[in-house]
Structure formats: structure tokens, C-alpha cells
Design a protein around this motif. Structure first.
Motif, PDB file in Angstrom:
ATOM      1  N   GLU A  95      -6.005   5.477  -6.534  1.00  0.00           N
ATOM      2  CA  GLU A  95      -6.356   6.326  -5.389  1.00  0.00           C
ATOM      3  C   GLU A  95      -6.899   7.676  -5.849  1.00  0.00           C
ATOM      4  O   GLU A  95      -7.839   8.218  -5.260  1.00  0.00           O
ATOM      5  CB  GLU A  95      -5.127   6.524  -4.497  1.00  0.00           C
ATOM      6  N   ASP A  96      -6.309   8.217  -6.933  1.00  0.00           N
ATOM      7  CA  ASP A  96      -6.804   9.480  -7.472  1.00  0.00           C
ATOM      8  C   ASP A  96      -8.203   9.303  -8.056  1.00  0.00           C
ATOM      9  O   ASP A  96      -9.060  10.190  -7.939  1.00  0.00           O
ATOM     10  CB  ASP A  96      -5.851  10.000  -8.542  1.00  0.00           C
TER      11      ASP A  96
ATOM     12  N   GLY B 109      -3.690  10.778   6.483  1.00  0.00           N
ATOM     13  CA  GLY B 109      -3.515  11.321   5.143  1.00  0.00           C
ATOM     14  C   GLY B 109      -2.241  12.140   5.014  1.00  0.00           C
ATOM     15  O   GLY B 109      -1.510  12.031   4.021  1.00  0.00           O
ATOM     16  N   LYS B 110      -1.929  12.961   6.021  1.00  0.00           N
ATOM     17  CA  LYS B 110      -0.712  13.772   5.986  1.00  0.00           C
ATOM     18  C   LYS B 110       0.532  12.907   6.156  1.00  0.00           C
ATOM     19  O   LYS B 110       1.581  13.180   5.564  1.00  0.00           O
ATOM     20  CB  LYS B 110      -0.769  14.846   7.069  1.00  0.00           C
TER      21      LYS B 110
ATOM     22  N   GLY C 289       0.797  11.191   2.756  1.00  0.00           N
ATOM     23  CA  GLY C 289       0.721  12.065   1.587  1.00  0.00           C
ATOM     24  C   GLY C 289      -0.450  11.785   0.674  1.00  0.00           C
ATOM     25  O   GLY C 289      -0.353  11.976  -0.536  1.00  0.00           O
ATOM     26  N   SER C 290      -1.576  11.343   1.229  1.00  0.00           N
ATOM     27  CA  SER C 290      -2.747  10.994   0.413  1.00  0.00           C
ATOM     28  C   SER C 290      -3.709  12.170   0.303  1.00  0.00           C
ATOM     29  O   SER C 290      -4.337  12.572   1.289  1.00  0.00           O
ATOM     30  CB  SER C 290      -3.477   9.788   1.019  1.00  0.00           C
TER      31      SER C 290
ATOM     32  N   ARG D 296      -3.915  16.619  -8.867  1.00  0.00           N
ATOM     33  CA  ARG D 296      -3.053  15.432  -8.858  1.00  0.00           C
ATOM     34  C   ARG D 296      -3.325  14.520 -10.045  1.00  0.00           C
ATOM     35  O   ARG D 296      -2.409  13.882 -10.570  1.00  0.00           O
ATOM     36  CB  ARG D 296      -3.229  14.674  -7.542  1.00  0.00           C
TER      37      ARG D 296
ATOM     38  N   TRP E 127       2.610  13.135  -8.314  1.00  0.00           N
ATOM     39  CA  TRP E 127       2.021  12.199  -7.367  1.00  0.00           C
ATOM     40  C   TRP E 127       1.370  11.059  -8.132  1.00  0.00           C
ATOM     41  O   TRP E 127       0.692  11.272  -9.135  1.00  0.00           O
ATOM     42  CB  TRP E 127       0.943  12.881  -6.525  1.00  0.00           C
TER      43      TRP E 127
ATOM     44  N   HIS F   1      -0.653   8.306  -3.228  1.00  0.00           N
ATOM     45  CA  HIS F   1      -0.017   9.058  -2.150  1.00  0.00           C
ATOM     46  C   HIS F   1       1.495   8.871  -2.154  1.00  0.00           C
ATOM     47  O   HIS F   1       2.162   9.095  -1.144  1.00  0.00           O
ATOM     48  CB  HIS F   1      -0.608   8.640  -0.784  1.00  0.00           C
ATOM     49  N   ARG F   2       2.040   8.443  -3.293  1.00  0.00           N
ATOM     50  CA  ARG F   2       3.482   8.286  -3.428  1.00  0.00           C
ATOM     51  C   ARG F   2       4.011   9.305  -4.433  1.00  0.00           C
ATOM     52  O   ARG F   2       3.378   9.604  -5.446  1.00  0.00           O
ATOM     53  CB  ARG F   2       3.840   6.877  -3.902  1.00  0.00           C
TER      54      ARG F   2
ATOM     55  N   TYR G 122       7.375   9.818   1.766  1.00  0.00           N
ATOM     56  CA  TYR G 122       6.421   9.301   0.796  1.00  0.00           C
ATOM     57  C   TYR G 122       6.996   9.270  -0.622  1.00  0.00           C
ATOM     58  O   TYR G 122       6.254   9.144  -1.590  1.00  0.00           O
ATOM     59  CB  TYR G 122       5.129  10.130   0.816  1.00  0.00           C
TER      60      TYR G 122
END
Length: 297
Positions: free
Chosen positions: A59-60, A119-120, A123-124, A184, A217, A220-221, A256
Motif C-alpha cells: 500500500e505504501d 481512509g481515516k 488509517g490509510s 510511512r 505503519w 493502513h495497519r 487499525y
């Protein structure tokens, strides 16, 4: 994508470079959903022997791809605007341009609200960055509307100038999003998250001190590693129960949070400095002497 397709026809009819820049930007936005979709799909896979932490880091990487796509759209929009500034051309169908700008603004705001909300919730960073990107796009669409009004008022130079302003706005998005995504990637975390984890851990009954905390992170975890000290007279089972209480309380406060490693030390030998590093032996002995005055053996 629907917004961009509607706009592209009006760009063809009108020749507005400001609307062209906005349309390119909207196509860029639509394309950013592709790497995010791939990342979320991979993140659902179970950890393997090779990837024991799972695939959340994809994801990053998707966030980096999104930044590059946004940067590419800025380059195209800037080139087209500068070309039209040096070689002015008439802009027609101004009412259609204004309508396309309004459609672009509404479409982007709907997408922005949805992306930032989700996203909030999860937590992404990548999805939140994408949401802010869409919101700025809505404002750039309004800039196109201003450009159309300027052309209608007899100032055609406003059309390529608005295109250049949109390019600058896109570059600002690149800068802001890069800070979040690369922080991140480097295992950076918001300081307030670290403070909250420590406060929650120290509030659990039986915890004497939290000496070391590492939080990062992965996608998003959130993953946390905690060194906590307890009364040295406790049994292994009692120490294990306290560690579980810390884990449960953290899960209650962080939706999250997906992984916690809680290392329980006796208060007489707590912290990383006490784990058999030769140069820290004297430090460890001094700490034991101080603690034994409170917890005599």
C-alpha cells in the motif's frame, strides 16, 4: 473517470487549455485508483514464510506510484498551458466549458469525501492523500470556471494562465502527499500515536513502567512493540496476563492496530539497556540497586 470523460468532449469542442489541464488531472486521479485497488487486494493475503509481516507495505508502494502519476499529470498540464500561452488560440463554447468545470468540481468533491472518510476509518495514508488530491482537483475545476468567465469578459490570456495555476496546485499536492507517504515508508509515525500507546500501556494495572516503544505503519495497519516492566515477584503466568491486558486495551483504543509484541521485564532489569549488552552491565547493576530498595528480594 466519468467526470473526465464528460470533460474531454468539451475540451475537443472548445479548445480550452485550462479545461484540458483539469481533464488530464482528472484522468490522472482515476488512474490512481488502480494501484490502490491492487495494493488492497494484496494486503488481504495471509503472511507467508518469505513475507512474515504480510503484504501491507504494498500500500505504501502504491502511494509512491500515485505521487508519480500526479507528478506526470502536472508535467503534461504545465506543458500544454505553456504552449498555449506562447501560441494563443481562440476558446469557444464557453457555456459548455463553464458547465464542465462545475461538473468537475462536484464530481471531485464527492470522490474526495468518500476517499478521505474511508481512509481515516482504516488509517490509510495513501487513500487519505488520494482524497485530498481529489479535493484540490475540485478547486482547480472552479479555476477553470474563472478562466471561462475571463475569456467571456475579453481576457483570453486567462485561459492558459489558469492552466499554469492548476499545474502549480498539482505540484503542491505532490509535495504534501510525498511527505506523508515517504514518512510511512521510513517507518515514521505520528508522535501523538506513540504518546497514546504509551499512556494506554502505563494505565494497565500491574505495569510499573513502559521503558521502550516502537510503533510503525505497515500499509493502513499499525504495529507496536512495547517493553514493559512488572513486579519481579510475579509468576510468568501473571506477567503474561498483564501483557494480554495491555494488548486488549490497545485494541479497544486503536481499531487499525493489527499487531503488538509486548516484552515483559522484571522492574529490576527493565528496558533494552538491560538485555545483555556488555557495556551496559554497570548501568544495569546500578538500576537493580535502586529498584531493590522498593522491591526487596
Amino acid at each position: 473517470m466519468v467526470t473526465a470523460i464528460l470533460q474531454i468532449f468539451i475540451v475537443y469542442l472548445s479548445g480550452s487549455v485550462a479545461l484540458l489541464a483539469d481533464t488530464i488531472h482528472n484522468f490522472g486521479d482515476a488512474s490512481t485508483a488502480i494501484p490502490l485497488a491492487i495494493a488492497f487486494s494484496l494486503a488481504r493475503r495471509k503472511p507467508s514464510k518469505r513475507f512474515s509481516y504480510g503484504y501491507g507495505r504494498v500500500e505504501d508502494l502504491a502511494g509512491v506510484i500515485i505521487i508519480l502519476l500526479i507528478l506526470f499529470s502536472a508535467a503534461v498540464a504545465g506543458y500544454e498551458s505553456l504552449t498555449r500561452f506562447l501560441d494563443p488560440r481562440p476558446v469557444g463554447h464557453l457555456q459548455a466549458v463553464a458547465l464542465a468545470a462545475i461538473i468537475g468540481c462536484i464530481g471531485n468533491e464527492v470522490v474526495a469525501e468518500f476517499r478521505m472518510k474511508v481512509g481515516k476509518e482504516i488509517g490509510s495514508a495513501a487513500l487519505i492523500a488520494d482524497g485530498y488530491h481529489a479535493r484540490i482537483d475540485g478547486f482547480t475545476s472552479l479555476a477553470v470556471l474563472i478562466g471561462a468567465i475571463g475569456v467571456w469578459s475579453g481576457y483570453p490570456i486567462l485561459d492558459p494562465l489558469i492552466g499554469m495555476l492548476i499545474t502549480i496546485a498539482i505540484l503542491k499536492i505532490v509535495l504534501d502527499s510525498s511527505k506523508l507517504v515517504f514518512t510511512r515508508l521510513l517507518d515514521g509515525v505520528e508522535p501523538e500515536v506513540l504518546d497514546k500507546v504509551k499512556d494506554i500501556a502505563e494505565s494497565v494495572e500491574g505495569i510499573c513502567e513502559v521503558t521502550d516503544i516502537r510503533v510503525r505503519w505497515i500499509g493502513h495497519r499499525l504495529h507496536a512493540e512495547i517493553n514493559a516492566s512488572v513486579d519481579p515477584s510475579l509468576s510468568v503466568e501473571e506477567g503474561h496476563e498483564i501483557a494480554n491486558a495491555v494488548r486488549e486495551k490497545l485494541l479497544e483504543n486503536f481499531s487499525y492496530l493489527s499487531g503488538t509484541t509486548i516484552h515483559v521485564d522484571p522492574v529490576t532489569a527493565s528496558g533494552e539497556c538491560c538485555h545483555c549488552v556488555p557495556e551496559n552491565l554497570e548501568k544495569r547493576k546500578g538500576k537493580q540497586k535502586r529498584i531493590l530498595s522498593v522491591y526487596p528480594s
